[in-house]
Design a protein around this motif. Structure first.
Motif, PDB file in Angstrom:
ATOM      1  N   PHE A   4       0.832  -1.200   0.000  1.00  0.00           N
ATOM      2  CA  PHE A   4       0.000   0.000   0.000  1.00  0.00           C
ATOM      3  C   PHE A   4       0.867   1.250   0.000  1.00  0.00           C
ATOM      4  CE2 PHE A   4       0.612  -1.221   4.431  1.00  0.00           C
ATOM      5  CZ  PHE A   4       0.869  -0.034   5.084  1.00  0.00           C
ATOM      6  N   ASP A   5       0.244   2.348  -0.434  1.00  0.00           N
ATOM      7  CA  ASP A   5       0.889   3.659  -0.399  1.00  0.00           C
ATOM      8  C   ASP A   5       0.596   4.323   0.936  1.00  0.00           C
ATOM      9  OD1 ASP A   5       1.716   3.260  -2.999  1.00  0.00           O
ATOM     10  OD2 ASP A   5       0.072   4.423  -3.884  1.00  0.00           O
ATOM     11  N   GLY A 285      -7.151  -7.161   6.337  1.00  0.00           N
ATOM     12  CA  GLY A 285      -7.216  -7.613   4.956  1.00  0.00           C
ATOM     13  C   GLY A 285      -7.647  -6.527   4.002  1.00  0.00           C
ATOM     14  N   SER A 286      -7.475  -5.268   4.437  1.00  0.00           N
ATOM     15  CA  SER A 286      -7.951  -4.136   3.654  1.00  0.00           C
ATOM     16  C   SER A 286      -7.259  -2.872   4.161  1.00  0.00           C
ATOM     17  CB  SER A 286      -9.469  -3.992   3.811  1.00  0.00           C
ATOM     18  OG  SER A 286      -9.931  -2.732   3.351  1.00  0.00           O
ATOM     19  N   THR A 287      -7.177  -1.854   3.317  1.00  0.00           N
ATOM     20  CA  THR A 287      -6.691  -0.546   3.776  1.00  0.00           C
ATOM     21  C   THR A 287      -7.830   0.396   4.126  1.00  0.00           C
ATOM     22  OG1 THR A 287      -6.601   0.284   1.497  1.00  0.00           O
ATOM     23  CG2 THR A 287      -4.576  -0.707   2.382  1.00  0.00           C
ATOM     24  N   VAL A 292      -9.425  -0.889   9.312  1.00  0.00           N
ATOM     25  CA  VAL A 292      -8.079  -0.863   9.881  1.00  0.00           C
ATOM     26  C   VAL A 292      -8.116  -0.359  11.317  1.00  0.00           C
ATOM     27  CG1 VAL A 292      -5.795   0.199   9.692  1.00  0.00           C
ATOM     28  CG2 VAL A 292      -6.976  -0.605   7.635  1.00  0.00           C
ATOM     29  N   PHE A 293      -8.927   0.666  11.561  1.00  0.00           N
ATOM     30  CA  PHE A 293      -9.021   1.187  12.926  1.00  0.00           C
ATOM     31  C   PHE A 293      -9.613   0.148  13.866  1.00  0.00           C
ATOM     32  CE2 PHE A 293     -11.310   3.562  16.271  1.00  0.00           C
ATOM     33  CZ  PHE A 293     -10.210   4.150  16.876  1.00  0.00           C
ATOM     34  N   ARG A 294     -10.637  -0.576  13.420  1.00  0.00           N
ATOM     35  CA  ARG A 294     -11.211  -1.642  14.257  1.00  0.00           C
ATOM     36  C   ARG A 294     -10.152  -2.692  14.576  1.00  0.00           C
ATOM     37  NH1 ARG A 294     -15.789  -1.039  10.892  1.00  0.00           N
ATOM     38  NH2 ARG A 294     -15.083  -2.777   9.583  1.00  0.00           N
TER      39      ARG A 294
END
Length: 367
Positions: A4-5, A285-287, A292-294
């Motif tokens: 990811f960036d 499994g995701s950006t 992500v916070f969870r």
């Protein structure tokens, strides 16, 4: 391995460049380590706003328009507050690694730096336990200086401490003559110093070599201690990381890449922030920022700062407060909390000072 960036928005030039350079170096070391350990391949998009608030807003927008979901950065609350409306517009998340004055909780920020009950409150309680009666307040003329010294004024006044003077210096200004003369003339026992950058260096170097009052601060770190030279000796600082805490291998590696060869709280907290972000993306499994916070809040994280848990309500990290004193270019621990303290950004759990001065410090003494 996740790919990811990541936006890195730090002022590596301008009035607080030393802090920005240290923080960016911490992020870059984390990126290298995460790639080595095959956790994440991160492509950083690096921006230098040079301490200009308008540039933070514009550069953050440019990063997010490229589809980036996460940014690590900002040093001052001024810059963070300029970034927040852009983050809200694009649904992105800022990982903020710096100590700040509290009284904020935004859905698009993860507050990884120290909150007031991690820095100013332990520092004030130490002063009160020592029986200080006359204090002088000095800060840079922006939100950090205003709010940290407001808190100091209110708590010290409640304990019967006389505030004999209060001055603010424009950000980056090096003319501290008025404050220095007042401190000498009014007989301050302690100076609470919320200056940053060149202003702080000019003030500390302007103090007499002997016989000046104790100087205490919430934002002094190894990032700029070296620039103070002998003028830094005796300075007492509160924070959630000092180089003496290690780990030894991390400090050794930081010395190779940090701009001044020192491992500061800005370096270590930014390193921890990037690592937590990457591991949380891996678990989610995701950006996607909400996912992500969870994931970041689901567990405690083992970091170079020690155990860190992020509160899902306040969005702040639980951190371990420390107090240290500078001697011969190094900070040496004076006292530490027994472990991580839940962040209290609005000081809703702060116990008022009762019946004058506190008799016991809130931190254990480091042997």
């Amino acid at each position: 391995m996740e790919r990811f960036d990541l936006g890195l928005v730090f002022s590596t030039t301008g009035p607080y460049a030393a802090l920005g350079r240290a923080a960016r170096a911490g992020a870059e070391l984390a990126i290298a380590d995460l790639a080595r350990d095959r956790v994440a391949q991160i492509s950083p998009i690096i921006c230098d706003p040079a301490g200009r608030p308008d540039a933070y807003e514009a550069m953050t927008r440019d990063i997010l328009e490229r589809g980036v979901s996460h940014v690590v950065g900002a040093i001052t609350s001024w810059s963070r507050k300029d970034m927040i409306p852009v983050l809200e517009r694009y649904g992105a998340l800022l990982w903020y690694p710096c100590p700040y004055e509290g009284f904020e909780s935004n859905d698009h920020v993860v507050y990884m730096g120290a909150a007031p009950n991690h820095h100013m409150i332990p520092l004030l309680d130490r002063m009160l336990a020592a029986g200080v009666r006359r204090a002088y307040l000095l800060g840079s003329n922006y939100v950090w200086g205003w709010e940290t010294l407001r808190l100091a004024r209110e708590r010290l006044n409640a304990a019967g401490v006389e505030i004999i003077g209060e001055r603010y210096v424009p950000l980056g200004d090096t003319d501290c003559a008025l404050a220095l003369s007042e401190i000498a003339e009014l007989g301050a026992e302690t100076v609470i110093n919320s200056l940053i950058g060149p202003s702080n260096v000019a003030f500390m170097r302007g103090l007499p070599a002997r016989g000046h009052p104790e100087v205490v601060s919430c934002n002094q770190s190894e990032a700029d201690l070296e620039t103070l030279g002998e003028a830094g000796d005796g300075l007492v600082s509160a924070g959630t990381y000092f180089e003496e805490l290690g780990p030894e291998e991390f400090v050794r590696r930081a010395a190779v890449v940090a701009p001044n060869g020192r491992c500061s709280s800005f370096f270590a907290t930014t390193y921890a922030s990037v690592c937590i972000l990457a591991h949380s993306i891996q678990r989610a499994g995701s950006t996607a920022p909400k996912a992500v916070f969870r994931a970041a809040c689901e567990r405690s994280h083992d970091t170079v700062l020690g155990a860190v848990r992020i509160d899902p309500i306040t969005r702040h990290a639980d951190l371990t407060p420390h107090i240290a004193q500078a001697r011969q270019g190094r900070f040496h621990l004076l006292a530490s909390s027994e472990g991580p303290i839940i962040a209290d950004p609005y000081l809703t759990s702060l116990q008022p000072v009762q019946g004058g001065l506190r008799k016991t410090p809130s931190l254990r003494i480091v042997k």
